[in-house]
Motif scaffolding. Structure first.
Motif, PDB file in Angstrom:
ATOM      1  N   MET A 212      35.303  53.054 -19.020  1.00 34.04           N
ATOM      2  CA  MET A 212      36.132  52.142 -18.152  1.00 34.04           C
ATOM      3  C   MET A 212      36.059  52.028 -16.864  1.00 34.04           C
ATOM      4  O   MET A 212      35.591  50.954 -16.106  1.00 34.04           O
ATOM      5  CB  MET A 212      37.569  52.648 -18.436  1.00 34.04           C
ATOM      6  N   PHE A 213      35.720  53.095 -16.168  1.00 27.60           N
ATOM      7  CA  PHE A 213      35.456  53.040 -14.800  1.00 27.60           C
ATOM      8  C   PHE A 213      34.151  52.865 -14.464  1.00 27.60           C
ATOM      9  O   PHE A 213      33.758  52.205 -13.426  1.00 27.60           O
ATOM     10  CB  PHE A 213      35.723  54.555 -14.077  1.00 27.60           C
ATOM     11  N   ALA A 214      33.108  53.055 -15.385  1.00 21.77           N
ATOM     12  CA  ALA A 214      31.760  52.532 -15.451  1.00 21.77           C
ATOM     13  C   ALA A 214      31.879  50.876 -15.241  1.00 21.77           C
ATOM     14  O   ALA A 214      31.028  50.301 -14.620  1.00 21.77           O
ATOM     15  CB  ALA A 214      30.813  52.938 -16.498  1.00 21.77           C
ATOM     16  N   LEU A 215      32.602  50.350 -16.136  1.00 17.85           N
ATOM     17  CA  LEU A 215      32.580  48.752 -16.097  1.00 17.85           C
ATOM     18  C   LEU A 215      33.507  48.546 -14.951  1.00 17.85           C
ATOM     19  O   LEU A 215      32.833  47.415 -14.282  1.00 17.85           O
ATOM     20  CB  LEU A 215      33.663  48.450 -17.442  1.00 17.85           C
ATOM     21  N   ARG A 216      34.447  49.019 -14.342  1.00 14.78           N
ATOM     22  CA  ARG A 216      34.850  48.740 -13.090  1.00 14.78           C
ATOM     23  C   ARG A 216      33.971  48.686 -11.754  1.00 14.78           C
ATOM     24  O   ARG A 216      33.829  47.545 -11.218  1.00 14.78           O
ATOM     25  CB  ARG A 216      36.037  49.734 -12.655  1.00 14.78           C
ATOM     26  N   ASN A 217      33.311  49.682 -12.023  1.00 14.14           N
ATOM     27  CA  ASN A 217      32.164  49.733 -11.044  1.00 14.14           C
ATOM     28  C   ASN A 217      31.242  48.644 -10.901  1.00 14.14           C
ATOM     29  O   ASN A 217      30.104  48.244  -9.967  1.00 14.14           O
ATOM     30  CB  ASN A 217      31.361  51.081 -11.019  1.00 14.14           C
ATOM     31  N   ARG A 218      30.784  47.967 -12.212  1.00 10.21           N
ATOM     32  CA  ARG A 218      29.970  47.017 -12.573  1.00 10.21           C
ATOM     33  C   ARG A 218      30.353  45.804 -11.816  1.00 10.21           C
ATOM     34  O   ARG A 218      29.909  44.972 -11.129  1.00 10.21           O
ATOM     35  CB  ARG A 218      29.362  46.801 -13.753  1.00 10.21           C
ATOM     36  N   GLY A 219      31.606  45.578 -11.942  1.00 10.76           N
ATOM     37  CA  GLY A 219      32.409  44.559 -11.111  1.00 10.76           C
ATOM     38  C   GLY A 219      32.348  43.141 -11.652  1.00 10.76           C
ATOM     39  O   GLY A 219      32.941  42.285 -10.985  1.00 10.76           O
ATOM     40  N   ASP A 220      31.477  42.801 -12.382  1.00 14.54           N
ATOM     41  CA  ASP A 220      31.310  41.248 -12.521  1.00 14.54           C
ATOM     42  C   ASP A 220      32.186  40.735 -13.682  1.00 14.54           C
ATOM     43  O   ASP A 220      32.912  41.528 -14.132  1.00 14.54           O
ATOM     44  CB  ASP A 220      29.839  40.953 -12.856  1.00 14.54           C
ATOM     45  N   LYS A 221      31.914  39.430 -13.802  1.00 15.83           N
ATOM     46  CA  LYS A 221      32.858  38.708 -14.899  1.00 15.83           C
ATOM     47  C   LYS A 221      32.759  39.339 -16.347  1.00 15.83           C
ATOM     48  O   LYS A 221      33.464  39.630 -16.938  1.00 15.83           O
ATOM     49  CB  LYS A 221      32.509  37.287 -14.980  1.00 15.83           C
ATOM     50  N   GLU A 222      31.378  39.659 -16.859  1.00 20.02           N
ATOM     51  CA  GLU A 222      31.073  39.955 -17.887  1.00 20.02           C
ATOM     52  C   GLU A 222      31.722  41.426 -18.248  1.00 20.02           C
ATOM     53  O   GLU A 222      32.361  41.908 -19.179  1.00 20.02           O
ATOM     54  CB  GLU A 222      29.494  40.316 -18.329  1.00 20.02           C
ATOM     55  N   ALA A 223      31.731  42.379 -16.937  1.00 22.22           N
ATOM     56  CA  ALA A 223      32.800  43.741 -17.011  1.00 22.22           C
ATOM     57  C   ALA A 223      33.974  43.614 -17.360  1.00 22.22           C
ATOM     58  O   ALA A 223      34.779  44.150 -18.138  1.00 22.22           O
ATOM     59  CB  ALA A 223      32.097  44.606 -15.932  1.00 22.22           C
ATOM     60  N   VAL A 224      34.535  42.440 -16.769  1.00 22.34           N
ATOM     61  CA  VAL A 224      36.072  42.127 -16.885  1.00 22.34           C
ATOM     62  C   VAL A 224      36.295  41.706 -18.289  1.00 22.34           C
ATOM     63  O   VAL A 224      37.420  42.096 -18.951  1.00 22.34           O
ATOM     64  CB  VAL A 224      36.378  40.841 -15.843  1.00 22.34           C
ATOM     65  N   LEU A 225      35.569  40.783 -19.004  1.00 17.17           N
ATOM     66  CA  LEU A 225      35.669  40.334 -20.309  1.00 17.17           C
ATOM     67  C   LEU A 225      35.713  41.671 -21.095  1.00 17.17           C
ATOM     68  O   LEU A 225      36.411  41.510 -22.140  1.00 17.17           O
ATOM     69  CB  LEU A 225      34.860  39.245 -20.708  1.00 17.17           C
ATOM     70  N   GLU A 226      34.749  42.667 -20.917  1.00 12.87           N
ATOM     71  CA  GLU A 226      34.766  43.665 -21.717  1.00 12.87           C
ATOM     72  C   GLU A 226      36.117  44.531 -21.616  1.00 12.87           C
ATOM     73  O   GLU A 226      36.578  45.181 -22.640  1.00 12.87           O
ATOM     74  CB  GLU A 226      33.422  44.638 -21.483  1.00 12.87           C
ATOM     75  N   LEU A 227      36.279  44.632 -20.291  1.00 13.93           N
ATOM     76  CA  LEU A 227      37.737  45.764 -20.018  1.00 13.93           C
ATOM     77  C   LEU A 227      38.968  45.056 -20.781  1.00 13.93           C
ATOM     78  O   LEU A 227      39.877  45.634 -21.196  1.00 13.93           O
ATOM     79  CB  LEU A 227      37.722  45.658 -18.445  1.00 13.93           C
TER      80      LEU A 227
END
Length: 332
Positions: A212-227
Motif C-alpha cells: 500500500m505504501f509502495a503504491l502511495r510512493n509511486r504516486g501516479d494515476k495508475e497507483a491510485v487505481l490499484e489502491l
C-alpha cells in the motif's frame, strides 16, 4: 528509531493551547480550532504537550479522541506510552479510538509496548477486529524496527517513507528490502504487480500494507487505481488506511472512489470518516460539495464532524497557508 525533539515555547502558549483543546473557554471553540491547536501541540513534542493532549481524552467527541491518539503516536515521544496503554485497555472506549492508540504505540516503537499489544491481540480475537488487526500491525512494526536496529545500516527504515512526513504503520516495500538486489527487484515491479500484493489476502496484513505504501510512493494515476481496489477488501481497517493514503497523495483520480465511500451509508463510520478528511485534503470543487452535503443532521456524528474538519482542511489547502496549525511563539 527517531528520537523526539521538543520545541521550546512560553508557558503562556501552553496555557492558551490547553484552553482551546480542552474547550475551557466561553463561547466554546469550534472543533476545527481545537484540531488546529492539537496539531500545534504535535509540532511542540514536549512532555508537557503530551500531558495537555492526554487531558483531551475526557472529551465526548470520538473523532477528537481518535485524533489525540494519532497525534501522540506521530510525536514519537515515549512519555505518551502510559496514556496510550490506558486508552487501549479501556474496553468501553470506542474501537476507533482504541485502534488509534494501538497504532500509536507501534509508531513510538518501544519494545516495552509489546507486552500490552500481545495481551490485546489475544483478548480481541472475539471482540473488535479493527483493534485486533491494528495490534497485530503494531507488533509487526515494533519487531521490524528491533530487527533493523540489530543489522548494519542499509536501506531499511520504517520512518523513511518516500518524502511523506507521517510515521506509517509499515514501511513501503522498497524501504523494507534487505539487499540492493531486492531493492532493484521491487523497483522493477510493475504497478499492477505491486497492486497484486496489495490485494493478496493470503499474505500477512503487514506485507499488504508495505505494498500500500509502495503504491502511495509511486504516486501516479495508475497507483491510485490499484489502491482504489482496496475499498473492496473485507477489513474496515484496511479500507480506512486506503482512504488515509489517498488523503496523503492528494491525487484527483482518487476523488470518485472517496465520494462513493463517503456516500455509502452501510460503510463503517471509521472508513467514511477517513474518506471525508481525504476529500478535504484534495479540495477540488466536488470535494467541497460532497463534504457540505454530509455535514448536517441525520449523519453519524463521527462522519458529520469529519466533514466539518474536511471542509476546514479544504479551505486551508486553497488558502495558501503554510501549515495546518496555529502560529506559536517559540523560546530562542
Amino acid at each position: 528509531m527517531t528520537v523526539h525533539q521538543a520545541v521550546a515555547i512560553p508557558d503562556s502558549e501552553y496555557v492558551r493551547l490547553e484552553t482551546i483543546l480542552t474547550n475551557s473557554i466561553v463561547p466554546p471553540a469550534p472543533l476545527k480550532q481545537r484540531f488546529r491547536a492539537l496539531f500545534t501541540l504535535k509540532s511542540v513534542k514536549s512532555n508537557r504537550a503530551v500531558d495537555i493532549i492526554a487531558r483531551g481524552f475526557a472529551d465526548p467527541s470520538v473523532l477528537l479522541r481518535h485524533e489525540l491518539a494519532y497525534v501522540l503516536g506521530q510525536m514519537k515521544n515515549p512519555h505518551a506510552i502510559p496514556i496510550l496503554n490506558n486508552v487501549l485497555a479501556t474496553l468501553s472506549e470506542d474501537p476507533m479510538v482504541r485502534h488509534e492508540a494501538a497504532e500509536a504505540l507501534g509508531a513510538i516503537g518501544q519494545e516495552s509496548s509489546l507486552e500490552i499489544l500481545e495481551k490485546y491481540r489475544t483478548l480481541e480475537q472475539e471482540s473488535s477486529r479493527v483493534v485486533r488487526e491494528t495490534v497485530e500491525l503494531a507488533i509487526e512494526r515494533i519487531q521490524y524496527e528491533l530487527t533493523k536496529a540489530k543489522t548494519p545500516p542499509g536501506n531499511t527504515d520504517c520512518d523513511n517513507n518516500g518524502g511523506y512526513t507521517s510515521i506509517d504503520p509499515a514501511p513501503a516495500l522498497e524501504f523494507a528490502a534487505k539487499t540492493e538486489s531486492d531493492v532493484a527487484h521491487i523497483k522493477a515491479m510493475s504497478t499492477k504487480e505491486v497492486g497484486a500484493v496489495l490485494m493478496d489476502v493470503s499474505l500477512p496484513l503487514f506485507q499488504r500494507y508495505k505494498a500500500m505504501f509502495a503504491l502511495r510512493n509511486r504516486g501516479d494515476k495508475e497507483a491510485v487505481l490499484e489502491l482504489a481496489k482496496g475499498f473492496a477488501d473485507d477489513s474496515a481497517l484496511f479500507r480506512h488506511e486506503i482512504a488515509y493514503v489517498f488523503g496523503q497523495m492528494q491525487h484527483e483520480a482518487s476523488v470518485p472512489s472517496l465520494i462513493t465511500t463517503l456516500e455509502n451509508e452501510t460503510e463503517d463510520t471509521m472508513v467514511r470518516h477517513e474518506a471525508a478528511e481525504a476529500l478535504g485534503s484534495i479540495a477540488t470543487p466536488e470535494c467541497f460539495a460532497v463534504l457540505e452535503k454530509y455535514k448536517g443532521e441525520g449523519v453519524p456524528q463521527v462522519v458529520k464532524e469529519s466533514c466539518l474538519i474536511g471542509l476546514d482542511m479544504a479551505e486551508f489547502e486553497v488558502s495558501g497557508e503554510f501549515q495546518y496549525a496555529e502560529k506559536i511563539e517559540t523560546v530562542v
